[in-house]
Design a protein around this motif. Structure first.
Motif, PDB file in Angstrom:
ATOM      1  N   VAL A  90      46.147  44.366  35.009  1.00 59.17           N
ATOM      2  CA  VAL A  90      47.288  43.568  34.553  1.00 59.17           C
ATOM      3  C   VAL A  90      47.752  44.041  33.181  1.00 59.17           C
ATOM      4  CG1 VAL A  90      48.018  41.267  33.810  1.00 59.17           C
ATOM      5  CG2 VAL A  90      46.706  41.536  35.925  1.00 59.17           C
ATOM      6  N   ARG A  91      46.798  44.292  32.298  1.00 59.56           N
ATOM      7  CA  ARG A  91      47.157  44.771  30.959  1.00 59.56           C
ATOM      8  C   ARG A  91      47.918  46.091  31.044  1.00 59.56           C
ATOM      9  NH1 ARG A  91      45.046  48.364  27.713  1.00 59.56           N
ATOM     10  NH2 ARG A  91      43.117  48.579  28.943  1.00 59.56           N
ATOM     11  N   GLU A  92      47.473  46.980  31.923  1.00 59.82           N
ATOM     12  CA  GLU A  92      48.127  48.280  32.075  1.00 59.82           C
ATOM     13  C   GLU A  92      49.538  48.131  32.647  1.00 59.82           C
ATOM     14  OE1 GLU A  92      48.674  52.222  31.565  1.00 59.82           O
ATOM     15  OE2 GLU A  92      46.917  51.058  30.917  1.00 59.82           O
ATOM     16  N   LYS A  93      49.671  47.303  33.702  1.00 60.81           N
ATOM     17  CA  LYS A  93      50.977  47.112  34.340  1.00 60.81           C
ATOM     18  C   LYS A  93      51.951  46.399  33.407  1.00 60.81           C
ATOM     19  CE  LYS A  93      49.677  48.706  38.423  1.00 60.81           C
ATOM     20  NZ  LYS A  93      50.229  49.961  39.009  1.00 60.81           N
ATOM     21  N   ALA A  94      51.420  45.525  32.530  1.00 63.22           N
ATOM     22  CA  ALA A  94      52.274  44.761  31.619  1.00 63.22           C
ATOM     23  C   ALA A  94      52.970  45.645  30.599  1.00 63.22           C
ATOM     24  CB  ALA A  94      51.454  43.680  30.909  1.00 63.22           C
ATOM     25  N   ARG A  95      52.528  46.890  30.500  1.00 64.00           N
ATOM     26  CA  ARG A  95      53.181  47.826  29.571  1.00 64.00           C
ATOM     27  C   ARG A  95      54.609  48.133  30.015  1.00 64.00           C
ATOM     28  NH1 ARG A  95      49.410  50.783  26.377  1.00 64.00           N
ATOM     29  NH2 ARG A  95      47.231  50.428  26.994  1.00 64.00           N
ATOM     30  N   THR A  96      54.845  48.091  31.337  1.00 63.81           N
ATOM     31  CA  THR A  96      56.130  48.547  31.866  1.00 63.81           C
ATOM     32  C   THR A  96      57.012  47.425  32.398  1.00 63.81           C
ATOM     33  OG1 THR A  96      55.073  48.991  34.022  1.00 63.81           O
ATOM     34  CG2 THR A  96      55.222  50.816  32.447  1.00 63.81           C
ATOM     35  N   HIS A  97      56.460  46.253  32.681  1.00 64.94           N
ATOM     36  CA  HIS A  97      57.288  45.130  33.106  1.00 64.94           C
ATOM     37  C   HIS A  97      56.576  43.817  32.776  1.00 64.94           C
ATOM     38  CE1 HIS A  97      54.705  45.274  36.697  1.00 64.94           C
ATOM     39  NE2 HIS A  97      55.127  44.069  36.994  1.00 64.94           N
ATOM     40  N   PRO A  98      57.312  42.695  32.762  1.00 62.34           N
ATOM     41  CA  PRO A  98      56.758  41.435  32.240  1.00 62.34           C
ATOM     42  C   PRO A  98      55.772  40.737  33.179  1.00 62.34           C
ATOM     43  CG  PRO A  98      58.999  41.086  33.008  1.00 62.34           C
ATOM     44  CD  PRO A  98      58.748  42.563  33.093  1.00 62.34           C
ATOM     45  N   LEU A  99      54.732  41.431  33.559  1.00 63.50           N
ATOM     46  CA  LEU A  99      53.652  40.844  34.355  1.00 63.50           C
ATOM     47  C   LEU A  99      52.717  40.075  33.428  1.00 63.50           C
ATOM     48  CD1 LEU A  99      51.863  40.612  36.952  1.00 63.50           C
ATOM     49  CD2 LEU A  99      50.828  42.796  36.252  1.00 63.50           C
ATOM     50  N   ARG A 100      52.301  38.880  33.842  1.00 66.20           N
ATOM     51  CA  ARG A 100      51.385  38.080  33.051  1.00 66.20           C
ATOM     52  C   ARG A 100      50.272  37.527  33.931  1.00 66.20           C
ATOM     53  NH1 ARG A 100      53.612  40.477  29.856  1.00 66.20           N
ATOM     54  NH2 ARG A 100      54.629  39.841  27.897  1.00 66.20           N
ATOM     55  N   LEU A 101      49.121  37.316  33.320  1.00 64.66           N
ATOM     56  CA  LEU A 101      47.987  36.707  33.994  1.00 64.66           C
ATOM     57  C   LEU A 101      48.072  35.191  33.797  1.00 64.66           C
ATOM     58  CD1 LEU A 101      45.219  36.947  35.442  1.00 64.66           C
ATOM     59  CD2 LEU A 101      44.179  37.228  33.188  1.00 64.66           C
ATOM     60  N   VAL A 102      48.232  34.457  34.905  1.00 67.60           N
ATOM     61  CA  VAL A 102      48.322  32.997  34.811  1.00 67.60           C
ATOM     62  C   VAL A 102      46.956  32.411  34.480  1.00 67.60           C
ATOM     63  CG1 VAL A 102      48.950  30.864  36.002  1.00 67.60           C
ATOM     64  CG2 VAL A 102      50.199  32.961  36.473  1.00 67.60           C
ATOM     65  N   GLY A 103      45.926  32.969  35.108  1.00 66.93           N
ATOM     66  CA  GLY A 103      44.588  32.465  34.847  1.00 66.93           C
ATOM     67  C   GLY A 103      43.644  32.754  35.987  1.00 66.93           C
ATOM     68  N   LEU A 104      42.533  32.073  35.971  1.00 66.47           N
ATOM     69  CA  LEU A 104      41.435  32.327  36.901  1.00 66.47           C
ATOM     70  C   LEU A 104      41.146  31.069  37.720  1.00 66.47           C
ATOM     71  CD1 LEU A 104      38.163  34.171  35.972  1.00 66.47           C
ATOM     72  CD2 LEU A 104      38.035  31.910  37.019  1.00 66.47           C
ATOM     73  N   VAL A 105      40.865  31.269  39.010  1.00 62.82           N
ATOM     74  CA  VAL A 105      40.469  30.176  39.896  1.00 62.82           C
ATOM     75  C   VAL A 105      39.054  30.435  40.381  1.00 62.82           C
ATOM     76  CG1 VAL A 105      40.891  29.016  42.105  1.00 62.82           C
ATOM     77  CG2 VAL A 105      42.826  29.682  40.648  1.00 62.82           C
ATOM     78  N   GLY A 106      38.160  29.489  40.146  1.00 63.68           N
ATOM     79  CA  GLY A 106      36.808  29.587  40.672  1.00 63.68           C
ATOM     80  C   GLY A 106      36.814  29.168  42.127  1.00 63.68           C
ATOM     81  N   ASN A 107      36.333  30.023  43.011  1.00 67.75           N
ATOM     82  CA  ASN A 107      36.473  29.814  44.449  1.00 67.75           C
ATOM     83  C   ASN A 107      35.170  29.382  45.100  1.00 67.75           C
ATOM     84  OD1 ASN A 107      37.784  29.819  46.941  1.00 67.75           O
ATOM     85  ND2 ASN A 107      37.127  31.913  47.371  1.00 67.75           N
ATOM     86  N   ARG A 108      35.154  28.198  45.665  1.00 66.94           N
ATOM     87  CA  ARG A 108      34.038  27.676  46.448  1.00 66.94           C
ATOM     88  C   ARG A 108      32.706  27.855  45.716  1.00 66.94           C
ATOM     89  NH1 ARG A 108      32.416  29.446  50.854  1.00 66.94           N
ATOM     90  NH2 ARG A 108      31.952  27.434  51.777  1.00 66.94           N
ATOM     91  N   THR A 109      32.556  27.156  44.641  1.00 64.40           N
ATOM     92  CA  THR A 109      31.332  27.273  43.863  1.00 64.40           C
ATOM     93  C   THR A 109      30.924  25.904  43.331  1.00 64.40           C
ATOM     94  OG1 THR A 109      30.306  28.274  41.914  1.00 64.40           O
ATOM     95  CG2 THR A 109      32.672  27.853  41.792  1.00 64.40           C
TER      96      THR A 109
END
Length: 215
Positions: A90-109
């Motif tokens: 995500v950090r790499e792709k964000a260099r070229t367009h406005p991609l952002r990380l919304v966050g993390l989801v813990g799955n079935r834990t």
């Protein structure tokens, strides 16, 4: 393209037979095809469910067209290692367009201790922790969404609320983050210490309990 539950259109980007080709290549080609067909401009929301192996350029291809990325992980070492690689992508792709990380989801834990340890070192929002509920697995076997099952099993309604919470956060168009991944050695040290020093963990938990009792 098939219409699924609730009028949602679905596309399965199937890979080649096992051992006979590259699944990542298929994902990349599917994204290109959807763009050629102008599918990206006909919907309010488009979700890509992609394997976490973003070292493969094909699996990372949807990030080139995405506004947001959500990381789905469990509370284990391997999943968080893959999550860290997604953060890097995500950090790499964000260099070229406005991609952002919304966050993390813990799955079935049933636990989130490793997840909390990771996001403390690599800050990002935790959107939700999905409980360890067998109905989530059963829904996949039945080929139905949890919302569809809940129409006939009202007891499942509370499980759907977890997903609605995630959807509300995504539809609010959050600012998101561009987190900086941990180096591999740093990540190994962070997560392996959790397993290799269980006594320290017990002492920390004991101290937390004492603090809670004092308060």
């Amino acid at each position: 393209m098939y219409q699924g539950y609730g009028g949602v259109n679905c596309v399965e980007a199937g890979g080649p037979p096992a051992g006979a080709g590259c699944g990542g290549y298929v994902v990349g080609e599917t994204v290109k095809l959807l763009k050629e067909l102008n599918a990206f401009y006909e919907y309010d929301v488009i979700l890509f469910d992609v394997l976490g192996d973003v070292v493969c350029g094909g699996f990372a291809a949807p990030l080139n067209y995405a506004d947001y990325c959500i990381i789905i992980t469990d509370n284990g070492f391997d999943a968080l290692f893959a999550a860290n690689r997604i953060v890097a992508s995500v950090r790499e792709k964000a260099r070229t367009h406005p991609l952002r990380l919304v966050g993390l989801v813990g799955n079935r834990t049933s636990k989130r201790d490793l997840i909390d340890k990771y996001v403390e070192a690599c800050p990002m929002p935790v959107l939700e922790i999905l409980p360890l509920i067998e109905d989530i697995r059963i829904s996949r076997v039945k080929g139905k969404t949890l919302f569809e099952m809940a129409e006939f099993e009202p007891a499942l309604t509370y499980v759907c609320d977890f997903y609605l919470n995630i959807a509300d956060q995504l539809l609010s168009q959050p600012e998101g983050v561009v987190a900086h991944e941990l180096h591999d050695r740093e990540l190994f040290s962070l997560l392996s210490d959790f397993y290799l020093n269980p006594e320290e963990k017990k002492q920390e938990n004991h101290q937390d309990n004492l603090d809670f009792m004092i308060v």
